[in-house]
Design a protein around this motif. Sequence first.
Motif, PDB file in Angstrom:
ATOM      1  N   ASP A  97       0.834  -1.211   0.000  1.00 29.84           N
ATOM      2  CA  ASP A  97       0.000   0.000   0.000  1.00 29.84           C
ATOM      3  C   ASP A  97       0.864   1.255   0.000  1.00 29.84           C
ATOM      4  O   ASP A  97       0.531   2.245  -0.654  1.00 29.84           O
ATOM      5  N   VAL A  98       1.965   1.218   0.727  1.00 27.70           N
ATOM      6  CA  VAL A  98       2.882   2.364   0.746  1.00 27.70           C
ATOM      7  C   VAL A  98       3.424   2.616  -0.653  1.00 27.70           C
ATOM      8  O   VAL A  98       3.443   3.756  -1.140  1.00 27.70           O
ATOM      9  N   ALA A  99       3.861   1.541  -1.315  1.00 25.15           N
ATOM     10  CA  ALA A  99       4.424   1.675  -2.663  1.00 25.15           C
ATOM     11  C   ALA A  99       3.431   2.315  -3.624  1.00 25.15           C
ATOM     12  O   ALA A  99       3.771   3.244  -4.371  1.00 25.15           O
ATOM     13  N   LEU A 100       2.213   1.831  -3.610  1.00 25.29           N
ATOM     14  CA  LEU A 100       1.200   2.346  -4.532  1.00 25.29           C
ATOM     15  C   LEU A 100       0.769   3.757  -4.160  1.00 25.29           C
ATOM     16  O   LEU A 100       0.525   4.598  -5.037  1.00 25.29           O
ATOM     17  N   GLU A 101       0.705   4.026  -2.880  1.00 25.51           N
ATOM     18  CA  GLU A 101       0.233   5.337  -2.431  1.00 25.51           C
ATOM     19  C   GLU A 101       1.196   6.456  -2.815  1.00 25.51           C
ATOM     20  O   GLU A 101       0.765   7.568  -3.129  1.00 25.51           O
ATOM     21  N   VAL A 102       2.491   6.173  -2.803  1.00 25.62           N
ATOM     22  CA  VAL A 102       3.454   7.237  -3.119  1.00 25.62           C
ATOM     23  C   VAL A 102       3.725   7.357  -4.617  1.00 25.62           C
ATOM     24  O   VAL A 102       4.409   8.290  -5.043  1.00 25.62           O
ATOM     25  N   GLY A 103       3.213   6.410  -5.425  1.00 20.76           N
ATOM     26  CA  GLY A 103       3.325   6.578  -6.871  1.00 20.76           C
ATOM     27  C   GLY A 103       4.092   5.516  -7.625  1.00 20.76           C
ATOM     28  O   GLY A 103       4.216   5.591  -8.846  1.00 20.76           O
ATOM     29  N   PHE A 104       4.624   4.497  -6.907  1.00 21.65           N
ATOM     30  CA  PHE A 104       5.300   3.411  -7.619  1.00 21.65           C
ATOM     31  C   PHE A 104       4.254   2.470  -8.209  1.00 21.65           C
ATOM     32  O   PHE A 104       3.275   2.117  -7.550  1.00 21.65           O
ATOM     33  N   GLY A 105       4.487   2.048  -9.445  1.00 22.42           N
ATOM     34  CA  GLY A 105       3.495   1.238 -10.134  1.00 22.42           C
ATOM     35  C   GLY A 105       3.398  -0.186  -9.638  1.00 22.42           C
ATOM     36  O   GLY A 105       2.350  -0.822  -9.794  1.00 22.42           O
ATOM     37  N   ASP A 106       4.466  -0.706  -9.062  1.00 25.66           N
ATOM     38  CA  ASP A 106       4.423  -2.081  -8.553  1.00 25.66           C
ATOM     39  C   ASP A 106       5.399  -2.233  -7.393  1.00 25.66           C
ATOM     40  O   ASP A 106       6.322  -1.430  -7.221  1.00 25.66           O
ATOM     41  N   LEU A 107       5.183  -3.267  -6.627  1.00 22.07           N
ATOM     42  CA  LEU A 107       5.969  -3.483  -5.412  1.00 22.07           C
ATOM     43  C   LEU A 107       7.430  -3.765  -5.723  1.00 22.07           C
ATOM     44  O   LEU A 107       8.319  -3.244  -5.037  1.00 22.07           O
ATOM     45  N   SER A 108       7.715  -4.582  -6.725  1.00 23.45           N
ATOM     46  CA  SER A 108       9.105  -4.956  -7.000  1.00 23.45           C
ATOM     47  C   SER A 108       9.937  -3.731  -7.372  1.00 23.45           C
ATOM     48  O   SER A 108      11.102  -3.607  -6.964  1.00 23.45           O
ATOM     49  N   ASN A 109       9.367  -2.830  -8.171  1.00 20.76           N
ATOM     50  CA  ASN A 109      10.080  -1.610  -8.546  1.00 20.76           C
ATOM     51  C   ASN A 109      10.358  -0.757  -7.310  1.00 20.76           C
ATOM     52  O   ASN A 109      11.448  -0.194  -7.149  1.00 20.76           O
ATOM     53  N   PHE A 110       9.372  -0.667  -6.429  1.00 17.78           N
ATOM     54  CA  PHE A 110       9.544   0.105  -5.194  1.00 17.78           C
ATOM     55  C   PHE A 110      10.646  -0.495  -4.329  1.00 17.78           C
ATOM     56  O   PHE A 110      11.539   0.217  -3.852  1.00 17.78           O
ATOM     57  N   VAL A 111      10.605  -1.802  -4.114  1.00 19.14           N
ATOM     58  CA  VAL A 111      11.595  -2.456  -3.256  1.00 19.14           C
ATOM     59  C   VAL A 111      12.996  -2.268  -3.822  1.00 19.14           C
ATOM     60  O   VAL A 111      13.951  -1.948  -3.089  1.00 19.14           O
ATOM     61  N   ARG A 112      13.137  -2.464  -5.138  1.00 18.31           N
ATOM     62  CA  ARG A 112      14.449  -2.316  -5.773  1.00 18.31           C
ATOM     63  C   ARG A 112      14.978  -0.886  -5.646  1.00 18.31           C
ATOM     64  O   ARG A 112      16.135  -0.657  -5.292  1.00 18.31           O
ATOM     65  N   THR A 113      14.119   0.089  -5.920  1.00 12.91           N
ATOM     66  CA  THR A 113      14.529   1.494  -5.867  1.00 12.91           C
ATOM     67  C   THR A 113      14.837   1.928  -4.445  1.00 12.91           C
ATOM     68  O   THR A 113      15.814   2.632  -4.189  1.00 12.91           O
TER      69      THR A 113
END
Length: 281
Positions: free
Chosen positions: A234-250
């Motif tokens: 939910d944090v990833a999507l709420e701040v604007g990342f399109g998917d969880l894996s991209n958020f975790v990697r970044t």
Amino acid sequence: MAATTLLRSASILVDDYRCSAGPGDAPFVEQHRDFSVSYVRKGSFGVHARGERFELVSGSILVGHPGDEYMCSHEHHDGGDECLAFHLAPDALDAIGAPSEAFRASSLPPLPELMVLGELAQAAAEGRSDVGLDEIGLCFAARFAEVVSGRGAEAPAAQARDRRRAVEAALWIDAHAHEAVDLERVAGAAALSPFHFLRLFSRALGVTPHQYLVRSRLRHAARLLTDEERPITDVALEVGFGDLSNFVRTFHRAAGVSPRRFRQAARGDRKILQDRLARPV
């Protein structure tokens, strides 16, 4: 040849081309549909264009001018080739100051000033860089034009008005970071062409608009991760990342720890931060 569109905007189209042709495949005539520069990231092939033959290897540039015909052949290599192609709209050509005649070159050999940008563009395409693919594509095309035309004057220092517009744009990005924001949209909000805005913003603030966008999202995410009740997805999507894996990697690339470990540190697990600080830089 397999083609995958990685990005499409009013100014630039980025395609990933993968060709599996070899010495046994008959070449055929093709036609460039627009102004383009294609970075050869792997393999080799020959190009017949404008009455000449060129051999392209990794690091070379295939240049396209609308309406020009060309033919690719693969006599010397049967492993296929891969290219990252940047197709430019006429307005983008005007914005970067590239004369249309520069795109009559057909090809360029591997040049260090273009190869480094080509590899950065590939890293952006693979999600290994927080530079925007549209940003690096315009920079790549602008540098190509400078190389071909022999110019390359140093950019002037940012003026007070430019700095104010850059700050206003940064505030706009902060307010819209959770939305789908690309170079076209934020440049439009600043009432500038994408390339002029990219140059102004980068000169004034020291980062590109996309880098600032990613870092804004990471800043918001770090704040939200201190809330142990909110799922990381939910944090990833709420701040604007399109998917969880991209958020975790970044996030991991920026913080040195995963979002989950960062949350544990926020809860008081000092060992995580101690381990992080103990690592060699």
